[in-house]
Design an enzyme around this catalytic site. Structure first.
Site: not given
Length: 300
Positions: A118, A132, A200, A285
């Site tokens: 990631s 990302h 939103h 974690n």
């Protein structure tokens, strides 16, 4: 002797870790090359690397990973590249969510294994887009699948940068043919547009990319090969944009736009991102799970 499932798991985990090593090396190379401007006198950034361990909840080991975070670099203001390989039993809430997604056997046997990489990068120069990427494999005694993708998150958009990034993602898709009878890139681009939408705010998080989850065509080798290509196309998609924009002059107004856009990014990751929710619910974690959050952000 490893059975077929264990061999697949170890093969996938080793690939994700090798990809992590390749990307962190390339990013430190970008730091060494410098970024003319207000940060050129800084020392080149380096990743702070630490091991993470997951507790199954009863004190027994349940895997872990490598958390690699660079802060305060000349090019990267904050970037995390994490690798993990974890296993155990899903907590009731996560078990229910997996069952609702149609994972077979999850109601009766909540054991799981997962590995992946990631990555989230937040850049010094507002003209360099945030980005990302992740790829992963998930296994239960009854099923396996791959997921991942990459998406570009500029605060100051350039059509040519968007086209380049999407071109690399399309190349990764086109090498593997159609998916579910549809053009693979078109399907996964549309999936990213839907997944990375912020309801939103009524807008997308960035300019998209590709996204997929629950990928199991029945051919593990083919699905893994596609997932590897998604990871392998990340650096060619992103690195040229960094090299092109890192020395571009910027103003305080540009920085304000960047910080405000980071606020949008933080909202999405904390409210909607499936990976964030899964990581926290399975006891991984917390610092590793939340490394995607920007170092600074702003809300008007």
């Amino acid at each position: 002797m490893l059975d077929a499932a264990d061999t697949r798991k170890s093969t996938a985990a080793a690939w994700f870790r090798e990809l992590r090593d390749r990307i962190t090396s390339a990013f430190e190379g970008l730091e060494d090359a410098g970024a003319p401007g207000p940060f050129e006198t800084l020392e080149p950034g380096r990743f702070d690397v630490s091991e993470t361990r997951r507790d199954a909840g009863d004190g027994t080991d349940a895997g872990g990973g490598i958390m690699s975070v660079m802060r305060g670099g000349r090019v990267f203001e904050k970037v995390g590249v994490n690798w993990s390989e974890v296993h155990g039993t899903l907590a009731p809430r996560a078990q229910k969510a997996m069952a609702a997604r149609g994972v077979p056997g999850m109601e009766d046997d909540p054991r799981f294994w997962a590995s992946g990489i990631s990555l989230v990068a937040h850049m010094r120069n507002p003209h360099v887009p945030a980005v990302h990427m992740n790829t992963r494999m998930f296994w239960t005694p009854h099923a396996w699948w791959f997921g991942g993708g990459a998406d570009l998150n500029p605060c100051l958009e350039y059509d040519e940068d968007t086209a380049h990034f999407h071109g690399q993602m399309q190349a990764a898709c086109d090498a593997h043919g159609s998916l579910d009878g549809q053009d693979r890139y078109a399907k996964l681009k549309a999936w990213a547009d839907e997944y990375f939408f912020v309801p939103h705010r009524g807008r997308a998080r960035g300019v998209g990319g590709i996204f997929y989850d629950d990928l199991n065509t029945g051919d593990w080798d083919a699905d893994f090969a596609f997932t590897r290509d998604v990871g392998a196309h990340f650096l060619p998609a992103f690195q040229p944009l960094v090299e092109k924009r890192r020395a571009q002059p910027w103003s305080e107004a540009d920085k304000d736009v960047q910080l405000t856009h980071r606020g949008l990014y933080a909202e999405y990751n904390l409210v909607y991102d499936r990976g964030t929710k899964f990581g926290l619910e399975t006891g991984h974690n917390a610092d590793a799970v939340l490394m995607s959050l920007p170092p600074e952000a702003k809300w008007h």
